[in-house]
Design a protein around this motif. Structure first.
Motif, PDB file in Angstrom:
ATOM      1  N   TRP A 166      26.272 -36.394 -27.650  1.00 51.08           N
ATOM      2  CA  TRP A 166      26.829 -37.073 -26.479  1.00 51.08           C
ATOM      3  C   TRP A 166      28.293 -36.702 -26.266  1.00 51.08           C
ATOM      4  O   TRP A 166      28.745 -36.557 -25.126  1.00 51.08           O
ATOM      5  N   PRO A 204      19.740 -35.840 -27.388  1.00 50.18           N
ATOM      6  CA  PRO A 204      19.167 -36.774 -28.377  1.00 50.18           C
ATOM      7  C   PRO A 204      19.945 -38.092 -28.387  1.00 50.18           C
ATOM      8  O   PRO A 204      21.162 -38.094 -28.553  1.00 50.18           O
ATOM      9  N   ARG A 205      19.240 -39.185 -28.210  1.00 55.43           N
ATOM     10  CA  ARG A 205      19.899 -40.491 -28.066  1.00 55.43           C
ATOM     11  C   ARG A 205      20.618 -40.938 -29.327  1.00 55.43           C
ATOM     12  O   ARG A 205      21.616 -41.651 -29.254  1.00 55.43           O
ATOM     13  N   ALA A 206      20.119 -40.560 -30.483  1.00 55.66           N
ATOM     14  CA  ALA A 206      20.675 -41.059 -31.743  1.00 55.66           C
ATOM     15  C   ALA A 206      21.730 -40.139 -32.351  1.00 55.66           C
ATOM     16  O   ALA A 206      22.156 -40.358 -33.481  1.00 55.66           O
ATOM     17  N   SER A 252      14.598 -36.695 -13.675  1.00 56.15           N
ATOM     18  CA  SER A 252      15.987 -37.081 -13.945  1.00 56.15           C
ATOM     19  C   SER A 252      16.966 -36.031 -13.418  1.00 56.15           C
ATOM     20  O   SER A 252      18.060 -36.372 -12.959  1.00 56.15           O
ATOM     21  N   TRP A 293      20.379 -39.957 -20.359  1.00 56.63           N
ATOM     22  CA  TRP A 293      19.777 -40.964 -21.248  1.00 56.63           C
ATOM     23  C   TRP A 293      18.308 -41.192 -20.869  1.00 56.63           C
ATOM     24  O   TRP A 293      17.429 -41.137 -21.718  1.00 56.63           O
ATOM     25  N   GLY A 330      16.169 -37.883 -21.286  1.00 57.91           N
ATOM     26  CA  GLY A 330      16.066 -37.288 -22.615  1.00 57.91           C
ATOM     27  C   GLY A 330      16.715 -35.911 -22.718  1.00 57.91           C
ATOM     28  O   GLY A 330      16.267 -35.072 -23.486  1.00 57.91           O
ATOM     29  N   TRP A 331      17.785 -35.693 -21.952  1.00 56.66           N
ATOM     30  CA  TRP A 331      18.461 -34.392 -22.011  1.00 56.66           C
ATOM     31  C   TRP A 331      19.167 -34.189 -23.341  1.00 56.66           C
ATOM     32  O   TRP A 331      19.316 -33.077 -23.808  1.00 56.66           O
TER      33      TRP A 331
END
Length: 146
Positions: free
Chosen positions: A101, A94-96, A42, A88, A91-92
């Protein structure tokens, strides 16, 4: 000497990119999509896409009309989308965690502003140097030839 060093650095970057791409392919084949390989892929994708965006927005070969503010805005918007997608998928961040972000976006915007200010300063200094050199050249030409 300066050109030789620059040429060597460009070649090193090209060789590194090719080697990284090949080793990522080998890594995916033998280890599968493990975290380190996905993050590395990525990052490589982000570098390639950001370089393409830079070529798109900051060369006259693609767009001749837009001024610098429009180019910065276009690059900035496209860049956050590209880096967000790479972050995204890689995984750089945390998505949640929305705060992560938001921090990612703020850091991107701060770096975009910082680089814009630095490059604008360097560009203005270069333009001033060339303008002064042109004035001296024209002054020398009018003294000797007329």
């Amino acid at each position: 000497m300066k050109d030789m060093v620059k040429n060597a650095l460009v070649h090193a970057c090209v060789y590194f990119t090719i080697a990284m791409a090949l080793w990522l392919i080998v890594g995916f084949v033998f280890a599968g999509p493990v975290e380190g390989i996905v993050v590395s892929a990525s990052i490589l994708a982000a570098c390639v896409f950001m370089a393409l965006l830079q070529s798109l927005w900051f060369t006259d070969r693609v767009m001749k009309r837009p001024g610098y503010p429009v180019r910065i805005l276009g690059f900035g918007v496209c860049g956050i989308v590209v880096l967000g997608a790479c972050a995204w998928l890689g995984g750089w961040v945390p998505r949640a965690v929305p705060e992560a972000w938001i921090t990612f976006a703020v850091i991107y915007l701060l770096l975009l502003v910082l680089f814009t200010v630095v490059f604008s300063f360097v560009y203005r200094n270069e333009v001033a140097k060339y303008s002064d050199a042109l004035k001296r050249f024209k002054a020398r030409g009018s003294e000797g030839g007329q």
